[in-house]
Each structure stands twice: as structure tokens, then as C-alpha cells.
Design a protein around this motif. Structure first.
Motif, PDB file in Angstrom:
ATOM      1  N   SER A  30     -56.182   2.223  21.789  1.00 44.14           N
ATOM      2  CA  SER A  30     -55.574   0.897  21.814  1.00 44.14           C
ATOM      3  C   SER A  30     -56.471  -0.067  22.594  1.00 44.14           C
ATOM      4  N   PRO A  31     -56.507  -1.334  22.181  1.00 44.94           N
ATOM      5  CA  PRO A  31     -57.371  -2.304  22.869  1.00 44.94           C
ATOM      6  C   PRO A  31     -57.021  -2.460  24.350  1.00 44.94           C
ATOM      7  N   ARG A  32     -55.773  -2.306  24.676  1.00 48.11           N
ATOM      8  CA  ARG A  32     -55.349  -2.470  26.071  1.00 48.11           C
ATOM      9  C   ARG A  32     -55.970  -1.391  26.961  1.00 48.11           C
ATOM     10  N   LYS A  33     -55.985  -0.153  26.482  1.00 46.51           N
ATOM     11  CA  LYS A  33     -56.591   0.941  27.256  1.00 46.51           C
ATOM     12  C   LYS A  33     -58.097   0.764  27.358  1.00 46.51           C
ATOM     13  N   MET A  34     -58.716   0.280  26.287  1.00 42.97           N
ATOM     14  CA  MET A  34     -60.166   0.076  26.297  1.00 42.97           C
ATOM     15  C   MET A  34     -60.542  -1.067  27.235  1.00 42.97           C
ATOM     16  N   ARG A  35     -59.727  -2.100  27.302  1.00 42.13           N
ATOM     17  CA  ARG A  35     -60.032  -3.244  28.191  1.00 42.13           C
ATOM     18  C   ARG A  35     -60.010  -2.831  29.651  1.00 42.13           C
ATOM     19  N   LEU A  36     -59.168  -1.855  30.018  1.00 43.43           N
ATOM     20  CA  LEU A  36     -59.154  -1.372  31.399  1.00 43.43           C
ATOM     21  C   LEU A  36     -60.525  -0.814  31.786  1.00 43.43           C
ATOM     22  N   VAL A  37     -61.154  -0.125  30.855  1.00 46.74           N
ATOM     23  CA  VAL A  37     -62.472   0.473  31.124  1.00 46.74           C
ATOM     24  C   VAL A  37     -63.557  -0.595  31.111  1.00 46.74           C
ATOM     25  N   THR A  38     -63.518  -1.497  30.118  1.00 41.65           N
ATOM     26  CA  THR A  38     -64.585  -2.496  30.017  1.00 41.65           C
ATOM     27  C   THR A  38     -64.546  -3.493  31.168  1.00 41.65           C
ATOM     28  N   ASP A  39     -63.366  -3.757  31.704  1.00 42.76           N
ATOM     29  CA  ASP A  39     -63.273  -4.680  32.836  1.00 42.76           C
ATOM     30  C   ASP A  39     -63.934  -4.099  34.084  1.00 42.76           C
ATOM     31  N   GLY A  43     -70.411  -7.317  34.135  1.00 49.14           N
ATOM     32  CA  GLY A  43     -71.232  -7.969  35.153  1.00 49.14           C
ATOM     33  C   GLY A  43     -72.005  -7.018  36.046  1.00 49.14           C
ATOM     34  N   MET A  44     -71.839  -5.722  35.860  1.00 45.82           N
ATOM     35  CA  MET A  44     -72.515  -4.733  36.705  1.00 45.82           C
ATOM     36  C   MET A  44     -73.951  -4.493  36.267  1.00 45.82           C
ATOM     37  N   ASP A  51     -73.030   5.055  35.972  1.00 47.84           N
ATOM     38  CA  ASP A  51     -72.427   5.966  36.945  1.00 47.84           C
ATOM     39  C   ASP A  51     -70.914   5.812  36.987  1.00 47.84           C
ATOM     40  N   VAL A  52     -70.440   4.574  36.970  1.00 52.57           N
ATOM     41  CA  VAL A  52     -68.999   4.325  37.006  1.00 52.57           C
ATOM     42  C   VAL A  52     -68.329   4.923  35.772  1.00 52.57           C
ATOM     43  N   LEU A  53     -68.942   4.728  34.612  1.00 52.38           N
ATOM     44  CA  LEU A  53     -68.356   5.254  33.379  1.00 52.38           C
ATOM     45  C   LEU A  53     -68.405   6.775  33.327  1.00 52.38           C
ATOM     46  N   ARG A  54     -69.487   7.351  33.835  1.00 55.13           N
ATOM     47  CA  ARG A  54     -69.632   8.806  33.788  1.00 55.13           C
ATOM     48  C   ARG A  54     -68.557   9.502  34.616  1.00 55.13           C
ATOM     49  N   PHE A  55     -68.157   8.906  35.740  1.00 57.15           N
ATOM     50  CA  PHE A  55     -67.197   9.562  36.629  1.00 57.15           C
ATOM     51  C   PHE A  55     -65.785   8.999  36.504  1.00 57.15           C
ATOM     52  N   SER A  56     -65.541   8.165  35.520  1.00 57.22           N
ATOM     53  CA  SER A  56     -64.197   7.649  35.288  1.00 57.22           C
ATOM     54  C   SER A  56     -63.368   8.698  34.548  1.00 57.22           C
ATOM     55  N   ASN A  62     -65.893   7.504  27.982  1.00 57.34           N
ATOM     56  CA  ASN A  62     -66.950   8.259  27.295  1.00 57.34           C
ATOM     57  C   ASN A  62     -67.540   7.436  26.159  1.00 57.34           C
ATOM     58  N   ARG A  63     -66.687   6.768  25.401  1.00 57.49           N
ATOM     59  CA  ARG A  63     -67.171   5.964  24.281  1.00 57.49           C
ATOM     60  C   ARG A  63     -67.947   4.739  24.761  1.00 57.49           C
ATOM     61  N   VAL A  64     -67.474   4.107  25.822  1.00 54.31           N
ATOM     62  CA  VAL A  64     -68.161   2.922  26.354  1.00 54.31           C
ATOM     63  C   VAL A  64     -69.504   3.323  26.948  1.00 54.31           C
ATOM     64  N   GLU A  65     -69.569   4.487  27.590  1.00 54.88           N
ATOM     65  CA  GLU A  65     -70.839   4.976  28.146  1.00 54.88           C
ATOM     66  C   GLU A  65     -71.865   5.181  27.041  1.00 54.88           C
TER      67      GLU A  65
END
Length: 139
Positions: A30-39, A43-44, A51-56, A62-65
Motif C-alpha cells: 500500500s502507498p501509505r506503508k511505502m511512504r513511511l519508508v521513503t520519508d 534528503g539523506m 544503511d538506514v534501509l538495510r537495517f529497517s 528492501n524494495r526501496v533499497e
């Protein structure tokens, strides 16, 4: 296609050739769950975002990484000879848009049915270089 549309489309294509971006389409999250990760990574700096995505613990990370690694590879293909560390590469823009919605039925009591919406999304990452932006502002 009219002449103005064709000219504008060609202009947009030329602008996109100089940008380093990657897009992921029809992700079954769902877009709502994906936005939590992308936010978390907007800007990083790129290495920190990886690193943040790998340990989330979230599944969408995983998909965003993987998408971020693809965007980095696209940047390297356009800027051969430059290193990521020297160019201060960062996540300039990241957007999540809603995609198709699959409508399913779930059985309910007394012979009824409830409609379930299985949402999906599109994710786009645009990378920017802080050194290139400071060079363009000096001119």
C-alpha cells in the motif's frame, strides 16, 4: 500527437537524460506503508540512506533499497570517472504514487461478502549531487 506535444515530449526526454533517477512500478504494497519508508530517507546522503534501509524492519525497505542501488548505478553510468564520495550524492526527491487497486471479495457471515482493496504503488527516486549544485550556483 500534435507538434507542441511532440516538442514538449522531446524536451522532457532531453532533460531526463541528464538526471539520475530510477522508478519502480506496480509494487504490491500500500502507498501509505511505502511512504513511511521513503520519508525516512528523503534528503539523506546516499550511503547513510542505504544503511538506514538495510537495517529497517519494514518489508518495503528492501524494495526501496534495491531501487536506490539502481538509481546509484544509473548515476554512475552518466558520470563515469566520478566517485560517489567526492560528489556528495544524496536523495534529492523520492515520491510514492498510487497505482492500480485490485478489488477482491472476502466472505462474510450470512451469505454476504465484503470488498477488499489490494493497493499497489509506484516509487520514483531522483538523485542529486551537492557539489554539482554548488558549482552551478557560483557561476
Amino acid at each position: 500527437m500534435g507538434a507542441r506535444k511532440r516538442i514538449k515530449a522531446n524536451q522532457i526526454k532531453e532533460e531526463n537524460k541528464s538526471k539520475a533517477f530510477a522508478s519502480l512500478r506496480n509494487v504490491p504494497t500500500s502507498p501509505r506503508k511505502m511512504r513511511l519508508v521513503t520519508d525516512m530517507v528523503r534528503g539523506m546522503e546516499v550511503n547513510r540512506a542505504l544503511d538506514v534501509l538495510r537495517f529497517s524492519p519494514k518489508e518495503a525497505s528492501n524494495r526501496v533499497e534495491k531501487l536506490l542501488l539502481s538509481a546509484i548505478a544509473n548515476w554512475q553510468a552518466k558520470n563515469e570517472g566520478q566517485r560517489i564520495e567526492e560528489s556528495a550524492l544524496y536523495v534529492k526527491e523520492i515520491s510514492v504514487d498510487s497505482a492500480r487497486i485490485l478489488k477482491r471479495l472476502r466472505p462474510a457471515p450470512q451469505g454476504r461478502a465484503h470488498r477488499i482493496k489490494k493497493r499497489s504503488n509506484h516509487v520514483t527516486i531522483l538523485l542529486g549531487s551537492k557539489t554539482a549544485e554548488t558549482d552551478s550556483t557560483k557561476e
